[in-house]
Design a protein around this motif. Sequence first.
Motif, PDB file in Angstrom:
ATOM      1  N   LEU A 184       1.005  -1.165  -0.487  1.00 43.76           N
ATOM      2  CA  LEU A 184       0.063   0.036   0.353  1.00 43.76           C
ATOM      3  C   LEU A 184       1.135   1.398   0.188  1.00 43.76           C
ATOM      4  CD1 LEU A 184      -3.169   0.622   0.378  1.00 43.76           C
ATOM      5  CD2 LEU A 184      -2.275   0.433   2.723  1.00 43.76           C
ATOM      6  N   LYS A 185       0.728   2.300  -1.145  1.00 40.99           N
ATOM      7  CA  LYS A 185       1.805   3.800  -1.005  1.00 40.99           C
ATOM      8  C   LYS A 185       2.953   2.747  -1.758  1.00 40.99           C
ATOM      9  CE  LYS A 185      -2.437   5.940   0.790  1.00 40.99           C
ATOM     10  NZ  LYS A 185      -2.571   6.888   1.639  1.00 40.99           N
ATOM     11  N   ASN A 186       3.307   1.847  -1.804  1.00 38.29           N
ATOM     12  CA  ASN A 186       4.539   1.803  -1.803  1.00 38.29           C
ATOM     13  C   ASN A 186       5.053   1.059  -0.779  1.00 38.29           C
ATOM     14  OD1 ASN A 186       5.464   1.242  -4.388  1.00 38.29           O
ATOM     15  ND2 ASN A 186       5.974   3.651  -4.605  1.00 38.29           N
ATOM     16  N   ARG A 187       4.212   0.178   0.645  1.00 38.91           N
ATOM     17  CA  ARG A 187       4.963   0.737   1.223  1.00 38.91           C
ATOM     18  C   ARG A 187       4.412  -1.688   1.747  1.00 38.91           C
ATOM     19  NH1 ARG A 187       7.196   3.715   4.765  1.00 38.91           N
ATOM     20  NH2 ARG A 187       7.665   2.431   6.897  1.00 38.91           N
ATOM     21  N   TYR A 188       5.597  -2.066   2.087  1.00 45.04           N
ATOM     22  CA  TYR A 188       4.788  -3.033   2.565  1.00 45.04           C
ATOM     23  C   TYR A 188       4.441  -3.580   3.545  1.00 45.04           C
ATOM     24  CZ  TYR A 188       7.257  -4.966  -2.080  1.00 45.04           C
ATOM     25  OH  TYR A 188       6.689  -4.682  -3.584  1.00 45.04           O
ATOM     26  N   ARG A 189       3.280  -4.562   4.011  1.00 47.04           N
ATOM     27  CA  ARG A 189       2.718  -4.559   4.892  1.00 47.04           C
ATOM     28  C   ARG A 189       2.777  -6.124   5.791  1.00 47.04           C
ATOM     29  NH1 ARG A 189      -2.549  -3.360   3.999  1.00 47.04           N
ATOM     30  NH2 ARG A 189      -2.712  -1.501   6.044  1.00 47.04           N
ATOM     31  N   TYR A 190       3.079  -6.018   6.675  1.00 44.39           N
ATOM     32  CA  TYR A 190       2.654  -7.310   7.817  1.00 44.39           C
ATOM     33  C   TYR A 190       1.702  -7.172   9.125  1.00 44.39           C
ATOM     34  CZ  TYR A 190       6.008 -10.119   5.184  1.00 44.39           C
ATOM     35  OH  TYR A 190       6.879 -10.511   3.604  1.00 44.39           O
ATOM     36  N   PHE A 191       0.842  -7.974   9.715  1.00 45.08           N
ATOM     37  CA  PHE A 191      -0.184  -7.910  10.518  1.00 45.08           C
ATOM     38  C   PHE A 191       0.090  -9.292  11.406  1.00 45.08           C
ATOM     39  CE2 PHE A 191      -4.295  -5.842   8.364  1.00 45.08           C
ATOM     40  CZ  PHE A 191      -3.303  -4.695   8.311  1.00 45.08           C
ATOM     41  N   ALA A 192      -0.191  -8.315  13.251  1.00 46.19           N
ATOM     42  CA  ALA A 192      -0.223  -9.777  13.805  1.00 46.19           C
ATOM     43  C   ALA A 192      -1.490  -9.712  14.634  1.00 46.19           C
ATOM     44  CB  ALA A 192       0.866  -9.353  14.677  1.00 46.19           C
ATOM     45  N   LEU A 193      -2.707 -10.313  14.882  1.00 42.44           N
ATOM     46  CA  LEU A 193      -3.784 -10.039  15.161  1.00 42.44           C
ATOM     47  C   LEU A 193      -3.727 -10.758  16.744  1.00 42.44           C
ATOM     48  CD1 LEU A 193      -6.461  -8.885  14.574  1.00 42.44           C
ATOM     49  CD2 LEU A 193      -7.180 -10.852  13.913  1.00 42.44           C
ATOM     50  N   PHE A 194      -4.621 -10.445  18.054  1.00 36.86           N
ATOM     51  CA  PHE A 194      -4.447 -10.644  18.925  1.00 36.86           C
ATOM     52  C   PHE A 194      -5.848 -10.364  19.271  1.00 36.86           C
ATOM     53  CE2 PHE A 194      -0.453  -9.392  18.303  1.00 36.86           C
ATOM     54  CZ  PHE A 194       0.498 -10.630  19.533  1.00 36.86           C
ATOM     55  N   LYS A 195      -6.461 -11.751  20.229  1.00 35.80           N
ATOM     56  CA  LYS A 195      -8.071 -11.749  20.603  1.00 35.80           C
ATOM     57  C   LYS A 195      -7.927 -12.131  21.973  1.00 35.80           C
ATOM     58  CE  LYS A 195     -10.250 -14.849  19.942  1.00 35.80           C
ATOM     59  NZ  LYS A 195     -11.426 -16.043  18.788  1.00 35.80           N
ATOM     60  N   GLY A 196      -8.475 -11.489  22.670  1.00 32.70           N
ATOM     61  CA  GLY A 196      -8.712 -11.530  24.271  1.00 32.70           C
ATOM     62  C   GLY A 196      -8.589 -10.316  25.347  1.00 32.70           C
ATOM     63  N   LYS A 197      -7.945 -10.563  26.440  1.00 34.70           N
ATOM     64  CA  LYS A 197      -8.353  -9.535  27.733  1.00 34.70           C
ATOM     65  C   LYS A 197      -6.780  -9.119  27.858  1.00 34.70           C
ATOM     66  CE  LYS A 197     -12.717 -11.033  29.501  1.00 34.70           C
ATOM     67  NZ  LYS A 197     -13.455 -11.650  30.030  1.00 34.70           N
ATOM     68  N   ASN A 198      -6.816  -7.947  28.258  1.00 34.30           N
ATOM     69  CA  ASN A 198      -5.883  -7.093  29.483  1.00 34.30           C
ATOM     70  C   ASN A 198      -4.632  -7.580  27.395  1.00 34.30           C
ATOM     71  OD1 ASN A 198      -5.981  -6.506  31.251  1.00 34.30           O
ATOM     72  ND2 ASN A 198      -6.391  -8.533  32.019  1.00 34.30           N
ATOM     73  N   LEU A 199      -4.857  -7.094  26.566  1.00 38.10           N
ATOM     74  CA  LEU A 199      -4.008  -7.715  25.332  1.00 38.10           C
ATOM     75  C   LEU A 199      -2.534  -6.421  25.884  1.00 38.10           C
ATOM     76  CD1 LEU A 199      -6.910  -8.124  22.623  1.00 38.10           C
ATOM     77  CD2 LEU A 199      -5.332  -9.665  23.731  1.00 38.10           C
ATOM     78  N   HIS A 200      -2.595  -5.670  25.739  1.00 40.08           N
ATOM     79  CA  HIS A 200      -1.187  -4.172  26.541  1.00 40.08           C
ATOM     80  C   HIS A 200      -0.454  -5.705  26.979  1.00 40.08           C
ATOM     81  CE1 HIS A 200      -3.704  -3.793  29.626  1.00 40.08           C
ATOM     82  NE2 HIS A 200      -2.876  -3.145  30.388  1.00 40.08           N
ATOM     83  N   LYS A 201      -0.716  -6.249  28.132  1.00 40.93           N
ATOM     84  CA  LYS A 201       0.278  -6.873  29.226  1.00 40.93           C
ATOM     85  C   LYS A 201       1.093  -7.406  28.135  1.00 40.93           C
ATOM     86  CE  LYS A 201      -1.913  -6.045  33.175  1.00 40.93           C
ATOM     87  NZ  LYS A 201      -2.856  -6.288  34.451  1.00 40.93           N
ATOM     88  N   ILE A 202       0.064  -7.688  27.127  1.00 45.56           N
ATOM     89  CA  ILE A 202       0.965  -8.892  26.137  1.00 45.56           C
ATOM     90  C   ILE A 202       2.152  -8.262  25.228  1.00 45.56           C
ATOM     91  CG2 ILE A 202       0.724 -10.323  24.408  1.00 45.56           C
ATOM     92  CD1 ILE A 202      -1.518 -11.686  26.326  1.00 45.56           C
ATOM     93  N   ILE A 203       1.391  -7.146  24.410  1.00 46.04           N
ATOM     94  CA  ILE A 203       1.751  -7.048  23.118  1.00 46.04           C
ATOM     95  C   ILE A 203       3.000  -5.715  24.154  1.00 46.04           C
ATOM     96  CG2 ILE A 203       1.185  -5.053  21.360  1.00 46.04           C
ATOM     97  CD1 ILE A 203      -1.684  -6.061  20.980  1.00 46.04           C
ATOM     98  N   TYR A 204       2.687  -5.017  23.905  1.00 46.43           N
ATOM     99  CA  TYR A 204       4.417  -4.151  24.545  1.00 46.43           C
ATOM    100  C   TYR A 204       5.535  -3.703  24.690  1.00 46.43           C
ATOM    101  CZ  TYR A 204       0.676  -0.313  23.199  1.00 46.43           C
ATOM    102  OH  TYR A 204      -0.009   0.320  22.227  1.00 46.43           O
ATOM    103  N   PRO A 205       5.449  -5.347  26.090  1.00 47.90           N
ATOM    104  CA  PRO A 205       6.848  -5.392  26.133  1.00 47.90           C
ATOM    105  C   PRO A 205       7.969  -6.365  25.372  1.00 47.90           C
ATOM    106  CG  PRO A 205       5.159  -6.166  27.693  1.00 47.90           C
ATOM    107  CD  PRO A 205       4.466  -5.717  26.610  1.00 47.90           C
ATOM    108  N   CYS A 206       7.038  -6.718  24.145  1.00 47.61           N
ATOM    109  CA  CYS A 206       7.581  -6.684  23.053  1.00 47.61           C
ATOM    110  C   CYS A 206       7.519  -6.162  21.413  1.00 47.61           C
ATOM    111  CB  CYS A 206       6.503  -8.286  22.398  1.00 47.61           C
ATOM    112  SG  CYS A 206       7.402  -9.205  23.509  1.00 47.61           S
ATOM    113  N   ILE A 207       7.153  -4.948  22.143  1.00 46.84           N
ATOM    114  CA  ILE A 207       6.819  -4.022  20.820  1.00 46.84           C
ATOM    115  C   ILE A 207       8.369  -2.647  20.358  1.00 46.84           C
ATOM    116  CG2 ILE A 207       5.715  -2.511  21.533  1.00 46.84           C
ATOM    117  CD1 ILE A 207       5.138  -3.659  18.546  1.00 46.84           C
ATOM    118  N   ASP A 208       8.582  -1.936  19.658  1.00 48.78           N
ATOM    119  CA  ASP A 208       9.253  -1.068  19.328  1.00 48.78           C
ATOM    120  C   ASP A 208       8.595  -0.030  18.515  1.00 48.78           C
ATOM    121  OD1 ASP A 208      11.144   0.177  18.268  1.00 48.78           O
ATOM    122  OD2 ASP A 208      13.003  -0.818  17.516  1.00 48.78           O
TER     123      ASP A 208
END
Length: 492
Positions: free
Chosen positions: A454-478
């Motif tokens: 999209l607009k000359n940029r390649y895109r990858y997704f990861a999709l999560f479902k559950g509760k308190n997802l921020h506790k799982i995602i943010y420790p691993c995210i840059d």
Amino acid sequence: MKLSEKQKEALEFLKKENVSVLFGDTGSGKTEIYIKLIEETINQGKKALFLLPEIAITSQMEKRLKKYFGETLAIWHSKITKNKKQQILNSLDNIKVIVGARSALFLPFENLGLIIVDEAHDDSYKSEQTPKYNAKDLAVAFNKFFGVKVVLGSATPLVSDLYKFPYFRLKGTFYGSRKTRYFRESFDKFTIKKISEKLNQNKQIIIFVPTRANFKFMICKNCGEAVKCKNCDIAMSIHKDKRALVCHYCGYISPIPKTCPKCGGDEFINERKGTSEIVEELKQIFPEAKIEKFDRDIITSKSRIDKLLKRFENREIDILVGTQMLSKGHDYPDVALSIVTDIDFILNTPDFRARERAFSLAGQVEGRAGRKEDGEVIVITQNKEFFNKSYEDFFAEEIEYRKDLGYPPFSRLAKVEFTDKKKEVAQKNLKEFIKCIGNKEELIGFGEAPIFKLKNRYRYFALFKGKNLHKIIYPCIDLAKAKVDMDPVSFI
């Protein structure tokens, strides 16, 4: 302004609740209830914020509210000039009511007592720019943190909102008008006959088409591939007026090819008619009728929106053909026929909310007809059984479907997106993130996005479902390498 007994019941219900849903059919008199709530808020020495999903509908609402609140009312949205915005900020102490789009939530209010979120089902309340906030959800947070009363109004409330919050059901139309609904499998002779009948009765017609341009796809007969944008992994649309193909994502324009860029074939099929093609065909059938288009190809400014809708209000247009913009809260008493086309395309999109979106959109377009007098609705679909039910019946089915799959409101979703001009970089960043996440059950999938480029940029997704997802995602995210979208409304 006098309220009916049912409206008075609704008003008392909303006054008692901190956050509530006004579930009122189109034309049932929700605005009159809003006005009474605002009046009572002002009488308590507090201010009110009235949110709308699109600037396309602010003018009509501004006109109605100005009658009651005069110069104490101000309008706030992206098309307001810088000087006007500064004037509003300088006089905010004297303003009692703000009508605006989602950005109005960030005004420096003092003593805000009420937020009304009209058309609360609308995805336009979600910002697709970073930060990806949802104004409707943020309004609810204002209640939690500041004690502001919140009313979510809609004829087709979000399934999640109807499940989570207390609601008042306001049925029928204020004027007691009725609608007759027909189902057809194509834009057939019956549909043409109904349009002709309404034109002969000097009534107006609106026609919803999900696609702008003439055709959505230009497909090679030989290899079956659609002609795609050079910058995006998406088919380009045919615009006859430009004699070109246009990408509706990045705006790239190219001449209509004589041969297929992939296999060299010279025969094409044009698929999925858009607003422009429908207008052309109707002009051939009804040469005397005044037919106009209402989509983002011609509505490029607030003044253009207002001029076109003013002409429709003044009966200078007989048939208005438009995209989803048509469904958003417009109130025109002489519309006697609404036609919903190609709704099955929305119903069949790969999204857990596809059923809700299609049912809601059909209901919103249906609601534009028969507001003061009886009206008729034609829904063109292969899925009559799905659309031929009440919203309550739809809700009962949908909530069980969501419960079985564990989708919202029974959990939350989060989408983490990695993009880069280099495919290898985006893919590497995703892999590092997934390695850090590990074997968490909340991770339900990852890989290439449905629109991979999209607009000359390649895109990858990861999709999560559950509760308190921020506790799982943010420790691993840059956050320099990825974007996090909580409660996403788009999965493309």
